[in-house]
Design an enzyme around this catalytic site. Structure first.
Site, short mmCIF file in Angstrom:
data_model
loop_
_atom_site.label_atom_id
_atom_site.label_comp_id
_atom_site.label_asym_id
_atom_site.label_seq_id
_atom_site.Cartn_x
_atom_site.Cartn_y
_atom_site.Cartn_z
N GLY A 227 -16.80 -5.59 1.96
CA GLY A 227 -17.17 -7.34 1.77
C GLY A 227 -17.23 -7.83 3.52
N ARG B 249 -4.40 3.79 17.15
CA ARG B 249 -5.19 3.20 16.15
C ARG B 249 -4.96 3.62 14.77
NH1 ARG B 249 -7.73 -0.56 13.79
NH2 ARG B 249 -9.68 -1.54 14.47
N LYS B 250 -5.57 3.41 13.78
CA LYS B 250 -5.41 3.95 12.65
C LYS B 250 -5.97 5.56 12.43
CE LYS B 250 -8.19 3.20 9.09
NZ LYS B 250 -9.27 2.31 8.00
N ARG C 16 1.01 -1.38 -0.05
CA ARG C 16 0.03 -0.11 0.08
C ARG C 16 0.83 1.27 0.21
NH1 ARG C 16 -4.19 0.77 4.79
NH2 ARG C 16 -5.42 -0.86 3.64
N CYS D 120 -14.59 -0.36 4.61
CA CYS D 120 -13.38 -0.04 3.81
C CYS D 120 -14.15 0.59 2.47
CB CYS D 120 -12.42 -0.92 3.30
SG CYS D 120 -11.62 -1.69 4.86
N GLY D 121 -15.36 0.17 1.98
CA GLY D 121 -16.02 0.45 0.66
C GLY D 121 -16.89 1.47 1.06
FE1 SRM Z 1 -9.84 -0.58 5.56
C1 SRM Z 1 -8.59 -2.95 7.64
C2 SRM Z 1 -8.43 -2.35 2.73
C3 SRM Z 1 -10.27 2.15 3.28
C4 SRM Z 1 -11.77 0.78 7.87
N1 SRM Z 1 -8.69 -2.28 5.05
C5 SRM Z 1 -8.48 -2.97 6.14
C6 SRM Z 1 -7.31 -4.04 5.73
C7 SRM Z 1 -5.96 -3.55 5.85
C8 SRM Z 1 -7.53 -5.47 6.47
C9 SRM Z 1 -6.42 -6.57 6.08
O1 SRM Z 1 -5.45 -6.63 6.61
O2 SRM Z 1 -6.81 -7.29 5.15
C10 SRM Z 1 -7.90 -4.23 4.13
C11 SRM Z 1 -6.86 -4.82 3.31
C12 SRM Z 1 -7.41 -5.43 2.27
C13 SRM Z 1 -6.35 -5.58 0.86
O3 SRM Z 1 -5.92 -6.71 0.73
O4 SRM Z 1 -6.74 -4.75 0.25
C14 SRM Z 1 -8.44 -3.04 4.18
N2 SRM Z 1 -9.31 -0.02 3.36
C15 SRM Z 1 -9.02 -0.99 2.42
C16 SRM Z 1 -9.02 -0.36 0.97
C17 SRM Z 1 -7.91 -0.94 0.13
C18 SRM Z 1 -10.46 -0.70 0.49
C19 SRM Z 1 -10.45 -0.31 -1.07
O5 SRM Z 1 -10.61 -1.36 -1.74
O6 SRM Z 1 -10.30 0.83 -1.34
C20 SRM Z 1 -8.90 1.08 1.37
C21 SRM Z 1 -7.53 1.46 1.57
C22 SRM Z 1 -7.30 2.84 1.94
C23 SRM Z 1 -6.05 3.50 1.71
O7 SRM Z 1 -5.46 3.72 0.74
O8 SRM Z 1 -5.31 3.64 2.79
C24 SRM Z 1 -9.50 1.06 2.77
N3 SRM Z 1 -11.02 1.15 5.50
C25 SRM Z 1 -10.84 1.91 4.35
C26 SRM Z 1 -11.94 3.05 4.91
C27 SRM Z 1 -12.52 4.18 3.81
C28 SRM Z 1 -11.82 5.47 4.07
O9 SRM Z 1 -10.92 5.48 4.79
O10 SRM Z 1 -12.43 6.36 3.93
C29 SRM Z 1 -12.25 2.51 6.31
C30 SRM Z 1 -13.42 3.23 6.86
C31 SRM Z 1 -13.15 4.66 7.36
C32 SRM Z 1 -12.33 4.71 8.72
O11 SRM Z 1 -11.44 3.97 8.77
O12 SRM Z 1 -12.84 5.50 9.54
C33 SRM Z 1 -11.65 1.63 6.45
N4 SRM Z 1 -10.02 -1.10 7.34
C34 SRM Z 1 -10.98 -0.48 8.26
C35 SRM Z 1 -11.08 -1.02 9.34
C36 SRM Z 1 -11.98 -0.74 10.58
C37 SRM Z 1 -11.26 0.38 11.31
C38 SRM Z 1 -11.78 0.62 12.72
O13 SRM Z 1 -11.51 1.47 13.39
O14 SRM Z 1 -12.32 -0.47 13.17
C39 SRM Z 1 -10.29 -2.16 9.16
C40 SRM Z 1 -9.82 -3.26 10.28
C41 SRM Z 1 -8.99 -2.69 11.29
O15 SRM Z 1 -8.20 -1.60 11.18
O16 SRM Z 1 -8.54 -3.35 12.31
C42 SRM Z 1 -9.57 -2.03 7.88
FE1 SF4 Z 2 -13.85 -5.91 5.11
FE2 SF4 Z 2 -11.91 -3.89 4.34
FE3 SF4 Z 2 -11.40 -6.39 3.79
FE4 SF4 Z 2 -13.39 -5.15 2.29
S1 SF4 Z 2 -11.09 -4.62 2.48
S2 SF4 Z 2 -13.58 -7.18 3.32
S3 SF4 Z 2 -14.20 -3.93 4.24
S4 SF4 Z 2 -11.54 -5.38 5.53
#
Ligand code: SRM
Ligand code: SF4
Length: 512
Positions: A434, A178-179, A64, A439-440
């Site tokens: 998903g 946290r993030k 990333r 994240c979506g």
């Molecule tokens: Fe996300 C965790 C993908 C935007 C909330 N997110 C993850 C992980 C890293 C989980 C993992 O280790 O597998 C996912 C990686 C999967 C992969 O192989 O791609 C993942 N998040 C994504 C992306 C790629 C979705 C997408 O297809 O676009 C986005 C990457 C953004 C970037 O460039 O950094 C992405 N994630 C978001 C957003 C949307 C946003 O930021 O506008 C959110 C909700 C907003 C927020 O964070 O407040 C989001 N992701 C989460 C969470 C829940 C956070 C929480 O506080 O609980 C997790 C789980 C965690 O962090 O424990 C998570």
């Molecule tokens: Fe869940 Fe984020 Fe993975 Fe999508 S990319 S399946 S919302 S953790």
């Protein structure tokens, strides 16, 4: 730091060894092979470098990046395309919902070389995962939009430089609770979804002077989703002021954010616990001066644009063109082509949007006809069919081990089917995610689909919960869950009825 009752296991992991420490061990890890890497380094600390071990595809890593304001150069894109190309069918890239790129299929032994190539062209992936500040978003048409209020590009870069020590890594901010998400909006249409960020800057006039109102605490998680709330602070649009308040908020969050229960560690939980007054006082204390109260109203008064198609640019004689990338998925060939088009027709810039699409700016108007005839535009269209046009999807089960359902392919297939069946009078924005991590961003969509498991005919199958009512742009509001547990196999029929009954769609007349 405040003393807290007990630290969760991630806090213990960070206390045992800082995440960024793996930077100095990368060459050694690469020489030994990924199987020999300590589990906590492999699965967690490497995310401080942007390297994600994918349990779904062991040995094929995700990287990333950080792309401030979503803008990269053709040279950088060329390097990224070369990296992806090495891995043949395994190699791909995704445009993310934070205006960013993730590369896929990477082999661990190549990372030292990849990072050397990144450095040569000014790319970094540092601090892009785990308890760090994520990619900082800014207006995708910053500096090229005739209606822009504030150019966000230098501000976003300055904040990223502060947090990451210019891409080298900054131990000051590598152990947040946290993030953390930051967005800077400079236009009238809230193109970055300011309200879902831990810190958001939105344009506002204070006694006739243009600057930003500051919002705090927006976030989504499986447990709770909140829109950001006013800090009641206004800052001028200078790098010093914007960086200063980000630094103050991050420092307070780092030192006092809740670290015992990881489910309650995002910034809003601290604001809840302290109350806004105490939080504001702590920020002012760090700044060394009182906060300037927020302007009475902000300047977000447009509907959100999606930037697809040809648009006249601020600079006379030039246009920017938005291309639709279905659910943000790119392969090496497309990446090389985008780099070429940006170089040949534009000024070498490529811009990503939070809708997972691309904008190519500075296309001279006299070259538009030739540009519009380029073969890549048959694949990445300017005017896709209505439901495909506004489709966003998270990664889903193909690569993400949290996923409860496959998202991207299903999202495209269902949108295409419904586009064939329905006439859609107004844009309907569908966001797939998903799992409940969101994240979506299903809560910002007209229709949000959140993966779940459901029972059907005595079997457990992939399904979704349906969200509706998310609005964007002016008066942005989060949508809520309206229907639970629909099996994916039944989804087309359910969505068809919903769109006809609630969103003004009509069945297409049968072909004669
Ligand atoms: Fe996300 C965790 C993908 C935007 C909330 N997110 C993850 C992980 C890293 C989980 C993992 O280790 O597998 C996912 C990686 C999967 C992969 O192989 O791609 C993942 N998040 C994504 C992306 C790629 C979705 C997408 O297809 O676009 C986005 C990457 C953004 C970037 O460039 O950094 C992405 N994630 C978001 C957003 C949307 C946003 O930021 O506008 C959110 C909700 C907003 C927020 O964070 O407040 C989001 N992701 C989460 C969470 C829940 C956070 C929480 O506080 O609980 C997790 C789980 C965690 O962090 O424990 C998570
Ligand atoms: Fe869940 Fe984020 Fe993975 Fe999508 S990319 S399946 S919302 S953790």
């Amino acid at each position: 730091m405040t003393s807290q009752p007990s630290l969760n296991r991630f806090e213990q992991l960070k206390a045992a060894k800082d995440g960024l420490a793996v930077k100095d061990e990368l060459e050694q890890f690469a020489a030994l092979g990924w199987e020999a890497i300590d589990k906590s380094d492999l699965e967690h600390r490497l995310k401080w470098l942007g390297i994600f071990y994918r349990p779904v595809t062991p040995g094929k890593f995700m990287l990333r990046l950080r792309i401030p304001n979503g803008i990269i150069t053709a040279d950088q894109m060329h390097v990224l395309a070369e990296v992806v190309q090495r891995y043949g069918d395994d190699g791909s890239a995704d445009i993310t919902t934070r205006q960013n790129l993730q590369l896929r299929g990477l082999r661990f032994e190549d990372f030292p070389d990849i990072f050397r190539r990144f450095k040569a062209v000014g790319l970094t992936s540092v601090q892009s995962g785990m308890d760090n500040v994520r990619n900082i978003t800014g207006s995708p048409v910053a500096g090229i939009d005739g209606d822009e209020l504030i150019d966000t590009r230098d501000l976003v870069q300055a904040v990223q430089d502060m947090i990451t020590n210019k891409g080298e890594g900054n131990a000051e901010f590598t152990n947040l609770p946290r993030k953390f998400n930051i967005a800077i909006e400079g236009g009238r249409d809230n193109a970055v979804h300011a309200e879902i960020n831990d810190i958001a800057f939105v344009p506002a006039y204070n006694a006739g002077e243009l600057g930003f109102n500051v919002l705090v605490g927006g976030f989504f998680s499986a447990r709770r989703c909140e829109a950001a709330i006013p800090l009641d602070a206004w800052v001028p649009p200078t790098a010093a002021a914007v960086v200063g308040i980000c630094r103050a908020i991050l420092t307070v969050y780092r030192d006092y954010g809740l670290r015992s229960n990881r489910q309650k560690a995002r910034l809003m939980w601290l604001i809840d616990e302290w109350g806004m007054e105490r939080f504001q006082a702590a920020i002012a204390d760090h700044l060394g001066h009182p906060l300037t109260p927020a302007a009475a109203k902000d300047e977000i008064d447009w509907d959100k644009r999606d930037h697809l198609g040809v648009h006249p640019q601020l600079q006379p004689g030039f246009s920017f063109v938005g291309l639709h990338i279905p659910v943000g998925r790119l392969d090496a060939a497309a990446m090389f082509e985008l780099a070429r088009l940006a170089e040949v027709y534009g000024n070498g810039e490529i811009r990503w949007t939070v809708e997972q699409n691309v904008i190519l700016p500075f296309i001279a108007n006299e070259n538009l006809p030739m540009f519009l005839a380029e073969p890549l535009l048959e694949r990445f269209r300017l005017e896709p069919t209505p439901l495909t046009r506004s489709l966003v999807s998270c990664t889903g089960a193909q690569f993400c081990n949290f996923a409860l359902v496959e998202t991207k392919q299903r999202a495209v297939a269902i949108a295409q089917t419904l586009d064939q069946r329905l006439d859609i009078p107004h844009r309907i924005r569908i966001h797939w995610t998903g799992c409940p991590n969101s994240c979506g961003q299903p809560q910002v969509a007209d229709i949000g689909l959140m993966g779940t498991k459901v029972r059907k005919d005595g079997k457990t199958v992939e399904g979704v919960d349906i969200y509706m009512g998310g609005t964007v742009g002016k008066d942005a509001q989060l949508g809520t869950c309206v229907q639970k547990g629909i099996a994916c196999d039944d989804l087309i029929a359910v969505l068809e009825s919903l769109m006809i009954e609630k969103l003004g769609a009509t069945p297409k007349a049968p072909a004669p």
